[in-house]
Scaffold this motif. Sequence first.
Motif, PDB file in Angstrom:
ATOM      1  N   ASN A 101     -12.388  28.822  47.426  1.00 54.11           N
ATOM      2  CA  ASN A 101     -13.847  28.782  47.485  1.00 54.11           C
ATOM      3  C   ASN A 101     -14.466  29.128  46.134  1.00 54.11           C
ATOM      4  OD1 ASN A 101     -13.438  28.286  50.189  1.00 54.11           O
ATOM      5  ND2 ASN A 101     -14.489  30.113  50.931  1.00 54.11           N
ATOM      6  N   GLY A 102     -13.861  30.101  45.461  1.00 55.23           N
ATOM      7  CA  GLY A 102     -14.373  30.498  44.151  1.00 55.23           C
ATOM      8  C   GLY A 102     -14.252  29.386  43.131  1.00 55.23           C
ATOM      9  N   TYR A 103     -13.134  28.675  43.157  1.00 57.35           N
ATOM     10  CA  TYR A 103     -12.962  27.549  42.238  1.00 57.35           C
ATOM     11  C   TYR A 103     -13.975  26.449  42.540  1.00 57.35           C
ATOM     12  CZ  TYR A 103      -8.456  29.478  40.646  1.00 57.35           C
ATOM     13  OH  TYR A 103      -7.475  30.262  40.113  1.00 57.35           O
ATOM     14  N   ALA A 104     -14.266  26.241  43.823  1.00 51.44           N
ATOM     15  CA  ALA A 104     -15.241  25.212  44.199  1.00 51.44           C
ATOM     16  C   ALA A 104     -16.623  25.561  43.660  1.00 51.44           C
ATOM     17  CB  ALA A 104     -15.279  25.055  45.717  1.00 51.44           C
ATOM     18  N   LYS A 105     -16.997  26.825  43.793  1.00 52.63           N
ATOM     19  CA  LYS A 105     -18.302  27.249  43.268  1.00 52.63           C
ATOM     20  C   LYS A 105     -18.334  27.105  41.743  1.00 52.63           C
ATOM     21  CE  LYS A 105     -21.724  30.952  43.543  1.00 52.63           C
ATOM     22  NZ  LYS A 105     -22.146  30.805  42.144  1.00 52.63           N
ATOM     23  N   ARG A 106     -17.222  27.433  41.123  1.00 55.63           N
ATOM     24  CA  ARG A 106     -17.124  27.306  39.655  1.00 55.63           C
ATOM     25  C   ARG A 106     -17.316  25.853  39.227  1.00 55.63           C
ATOM     26  NH1 ARG A 106     -12.020  30.221  36.833  1.00 55.63           N
ATOM     27  NH2 ARG A 106     -12.022  29.333  34.728  1.00 55.63           N
ATOM     28  N   LEU A 107     -16.700  24.941  39.965  1.00 56.79           N
ATOM     29  CA  LEU A 107     -16.845  23.524  39.649  1.00 56.79           C
ATOM     30  C   LEU A 107     -18.267  23.049  39.913  1.00 56.79           C
ATOM     31  CD1 LEU A 107     -15.662  20.781  38.846  1.00 56.79           C
ATOM     32  CD2 LEU A 107     -14.964  20.466  41.237  1.00 56.79           C
ATOM     33  N   ALA A 108     -18.810  23.423  41.077  1.00 57.25           N
ATOM     34  CA  ALA A 108     -20.168  22.986  41.421  1.00 57.25           C
ATOM     35  C   ALA A 108     -21.177  23.490  40.401  1.00 57.25           C
ATOM     36  CB  ALA A 108     -20.528  23.485  42.818  1.00 57.25           C
ATOM     37  N   ASP A 109     -21.051  24.765  40.018  1.00 58.17           N
ATOM     38  CA  ASP A 109     -21.992  25.322  39.034  1.00 58.17           C
ATOM     39  C   ASP A 109     -21.870  24.600  37.699  1.00 58.17           C
ATOM     40  OD1 ASP A 109     -22.898  27.114  40.888  1.00 58.17           O
ATOM     41  OD2 ASP A 109     -21.734  28.820  40.138  1.00 58.17           O
ATOM     42  N   GLY A 110     -20.638  24.242  37.322  1.00 59.41           N
ATOM     43  CA  GLY A 110     -20.439  23.521  36.073  1.00 59.41           C
ATOM     44  C   GLY A 110     -21.029  22.132  36.101  1.00 59.41           C
ATOM     45  N   LEU A 111     -20.859  21.443  37.234  1.00 55.59           N
ATOM     46  CA  LEU A 111     -21.393  20.084  37.346  1.00 55.59           C
ATOM     47  C   LEU A 111     -22.918  20.067  37.387  1.00 55.59           C
ATOM     48  CD1 LEU A 111     -18.898  18.493  39.914  1.00 55.59           C
ATOM     49  CD2 LEU A 111     -18.898  18.290  37.420  1.00 55.59           C
ATOM     50  N   LYS A 112     -23.496  21.161  37.895  1.00 52.83           N
ATOM     51  CA  LYS A 112     -24.955  21.237  37.970  1.00 52.83           C
ATOM     52  C   LYS A 112     -25.599  21.283  36.585  1.00 52.83           C
ATOM     53  CE  LYS A 112     -25.165  23.546  42.475  1.00 52.83           C
ATOM     54  NZ  LYS A 112     -25.416  24.838  43.177  1.00 52.83           N
ATOM     55  N   THR A 113     -24.814  21.648  35.585  1.00 54.82           N
ATOM     56  CA  THR A 113     -25.369  21.700  34.228  1.00 54.82           C
ATOM     57  C   THR A 113     -25.500  20.315  33.601  1.00 54.82           C
ATOM     58  OG1 THR A 113     -23.196  21.977  33.163  1.00 54.82           O
ATOM     59  CG2 THR A 113     -24.344  23.984  33.882  1.00 54.82           C
ATOM     60  N   SER A 114     -24.889  19.316  34.240  1.00 54.76           N
ATOM     61  CA  SER A 114     -24.980  17.948  33.741  1.00 54.76           C
ATOM     62  C   SER A 114     -26.219  17.274  34.293  1.00 54.76           C
ATOM     63  CB  SER A 114     -23.736  17.149  34.146  1.00 54.76           C
ATOM     64  OG  SER A 114     -23.916  15.771  33.879  1.00 54.76           O
ATOM     65  N   ASN A 115     -26.962  16.603  33.422  1.00 50.69           N
ATOM     66  CA  ASN A 115     -28.139  15.859  33.899  1.00 50.69           C
ATOM     67  C   ASN A 115     -27.766  14.474  34.414  1.00 50.69           C
ATOM     68  OD1 ASN A 115     -27.541  14.503  31.551  1.00 50.69           O
ATOM     69  ND2 ASN A 115     -29.454  15.042  30.482  1.00 50.69           N
ATOM     70  N   ARG A 116     -26.456  14.205  34.463  1.00 48.17           N
ATOM     71  CA  ARG A 116     -25.986  12.901  34.950  1.00 48.17           C
ATOM     72  C   ARG A 116     -25.468  12.979  36.385  1.00 48.17           C
ATOM     73  NH1 ARG A 116     -23.979   9.548  31.163  1.00 48.17           N
ATOM     74  NH2 ARG A 116     -24.155   7.983  32.834  1.00 48.17           N
ATOM     75  N   ILE A 117     -25.220  14.185  36.867  1.00 47.92           N
ATOM     76  CA  ILE A 117     -24.584  14.367  38.174  1.00 47.92           C
ATOM     77  C   ILE A 117     -25.510  15.165  39.090  1.00 47.92           C
ATOM     78  CG2 ILE A 117     -22.670  15.518  39.384  1.00 47.92           C
ATOM     79  CD1 ILE A 117     -20.880  14.812  37.065  1.00 47.92           C
ATOM     80  N   ARG A 118     -25.587  14.737  40.340  1.00 43.20           N
ATOM     81  CA  ARG A 118     -26.366  15.458  41.349  1.00 43.20           C
ATOM     82  C   ARG A 118     -25.415  16.076  42.375  1.00 43.20           C
ATOM     83  NH1 ARG A 118     -29.077  11.962  44.443  1.00 43.20           N
ATOM     84  NH2 ARG A 118     -28.350  10.030  43.460  1.00 43.20           N
ATOM     85  N   ILE A 119     -25.703  17.300  42.779  1.00 43.19           N
ATOM     86  CA  ILE A 119     -24.952  17.989  43.841  1.00 43.19           C
ATOM     87  C   ILE A 119     -25.882  18.065  45.051  1.00 43.19           C
ATOM     88  CG2 ILE A 119     -23.654  20.045  44.493  1.00 43.19           C
ATOM     89  CD1 ILE A 119     -22.433  18.647  42.140  1.00 43.19           C
ATOM     90  N   PRO A 120     -25.765  17.128  45.991  1.00 41.29           N
ATOM     91  CA  PRO A 120     -26.752  17.037  47.063  1.00 41.29           C
ATOM     92  C   PRO A 120     -26.523  17.994  48.230  1.00 41.29           C
ATOM     93  CG  PRO A 120     -25.148  15.279  47.286  1.00 41.29           C
ATOM     94  CD  PRO A 120     -24.783  16.029  46.038  1.00 41.29           C
ATOM     95  N   LEU A 121     -25.363  18.649  48.266  1.00 38.05           N
ATOM     96  CA  LEU A 121     -25.029  19.522  49.380  1.00 38.05           C
ATOM     97  C   LEU A 121     -24.639  20.901  48.862  1.00 38.05           C
ATOM     98  CD1 LEU A 121     -22.714  17.031  51.311  1.00 38.05           C
ATOM     99  CD2 LEU A 121     -25.053  17.643  51.942  1.00 38.05           C
ATOM    100  N   PRO A 122     -25.004  21.955  49.585  1.00 35.25           N
ATOM    101  CA  PRO A 122     -24.537  23.287  49.192  1.00 35.25           C
ATOM    102  C   PRO A 122     -23.016  23.361  49.259  1.00 35.25           C
ATOM    103  CG  PRO A 122     -26.342  23.427  50.781  1.00 35.25           C
ATOM    104  CD  PRO A 122     -25.909  21.993  50.751  1.00 35.25           C
ATOM    105  N   THR A 123     -22.427  24.171  48.397  1.00 33.74           N
ATOM    106  CA  THR A 123     -20.979  24.354  48.394  1.00 33.74           C
ATOM    107  C   THR A 123     -20.665  25.659  49.120  1.00 33.74           C
ATOM    108  OG1 THR A 123     -20.804  23.174  46.280  1.00 33.74           O
ATOM    109  CG2 THR A 123     -18.931  24.543  46.932  1.00 33.74           C
ATOM    110  N   ASP A 124     -20.407  25.555  50.419  1.00 29.91           N
ATOM    111  CA  ASP A 124     -20.117  26.745  51.220  1.00 29.91           C
ATOM    112  C   ASP A 124     -18.669  27.181  51.099  1.00 29.91           C
ATOM    113  OD1 ASP A 124     -22.689  26.816  52.167  1.00 29.91           O
ATOM    114  OD2 ASP A 124     -22.227  25.979  54.141  1.00 29.91           O
ATOM    115  N   ALA A 125     -17.759  26.197  51.073  1.00 35.37           N
ATOM    116  CA  ALA A 125     -16.341  26.516  51.159  1.00 35.37           C
ATOM    117  C   ALA A 125     -15.605  25.960  49.941  1.00 35.37           C
ATOM    118  CB  ALA A 125     -15.765  25.980  52.473  1.00 35.37           C
TER     119      ALA A 125
END
Length: 353
Positions: A261-285
């Motif tokens: 779960n921690g790695y997933a949050k780490r990846l999601a947070d990193g991808l959110k810094t890109s203005n080319r990628i959208r994260i449309p769903l919360p990363t719960d797990a």
Amino acid sequence: MNFASDNVFGIHPKIFAAIEAANKGTSASYGYDDYSKRAEEKLSAVFGKEVRAFLVTTGTAANGLALSALSPSYGAVLTHAEAHAFVDECNSPEMFTGGAKIIGLHGIEGKITPAIVEKALKGFIRAEHDPKPSALSITNSTELGRVYTPSEIKALSAVLKPRKMKFHTDGARFANAVASLGVAPAEITWKSGIDVMSFGGTKNGGMLLEAVVFFDTALAEDFVYRRMRGGQLVSKSRYLGAQMLAYLEGDLWLDNARIANGYAKRLADGLKTSNRIRIPLPTDANEVFAVVPRALHDKLQAAGAHYYDWMPDTLGPDGVKDDEIFVRFVLSYATPPEDVDRFIGLVKELSSA
């Protein structure tokens, strides 16, 4: 950089060692070994009540066999339209139940709500011309990485119980749900109305590590016959029991899930810094879903990144544009953290190229 699935990684060293230790000497077979008996006792301790637990080799078998104990052949099992039991198991639940109808319900973020269930049940107006509504199956965490809370599960149970319907959880990634919520396993199972669950461990460090766990132990009557007839009674069952004991010992199952779960949050947070990628769903797990420009996706794949594209209809008609692709990343306790950072760096590099 393999984010295709948590199935791509191997066996956790402690579980592998337990299999090797169980390989010494002789042991009773067909589920009568000491390992399997102690595994059932340990699962009772984990859930804080006496359960009946039956070890099997696959999540597909666990789901199909569990539902066969909840629905007659003329019954109907409600589940989410993206659930494994509906779209990923090649009619296995229908086979194990002897023909029960599996009905997929559409809900946002992989979740089913009481209102969705109520609406579906209002359609059963033809008496015996319809299948009998017999059970509801939810996936926790869901196919879109969301987690059902105790209150959400209790609300669903309140719809089912007056109708004498049974309640099942597909827990292929149950450990990730427990780790995400930070609650006792009982809080999102029997204390919230779940009757039986498929308890998964293969995705979280096991080799063949699944169990059908009955909280309503009366429903387990004759399940030994169902498991045998379904080809899931393993002769050298000590190897399943040894895996489960190692998985639960010292909360290894939760430690692995917290890491993933921690790695997933780490990846999601990193991808959110890109203005080319959208994260449309919360990363719960341990799953991350993203909308990526198709051109960037092609470059990432060519650079050696492995992940799956996902069903675009999930986000509705306006969620994914023609030049975009909806994708899924799955993180494991065994995912090299440097791969996460490398992928985030690659996104930034290719986005500016």
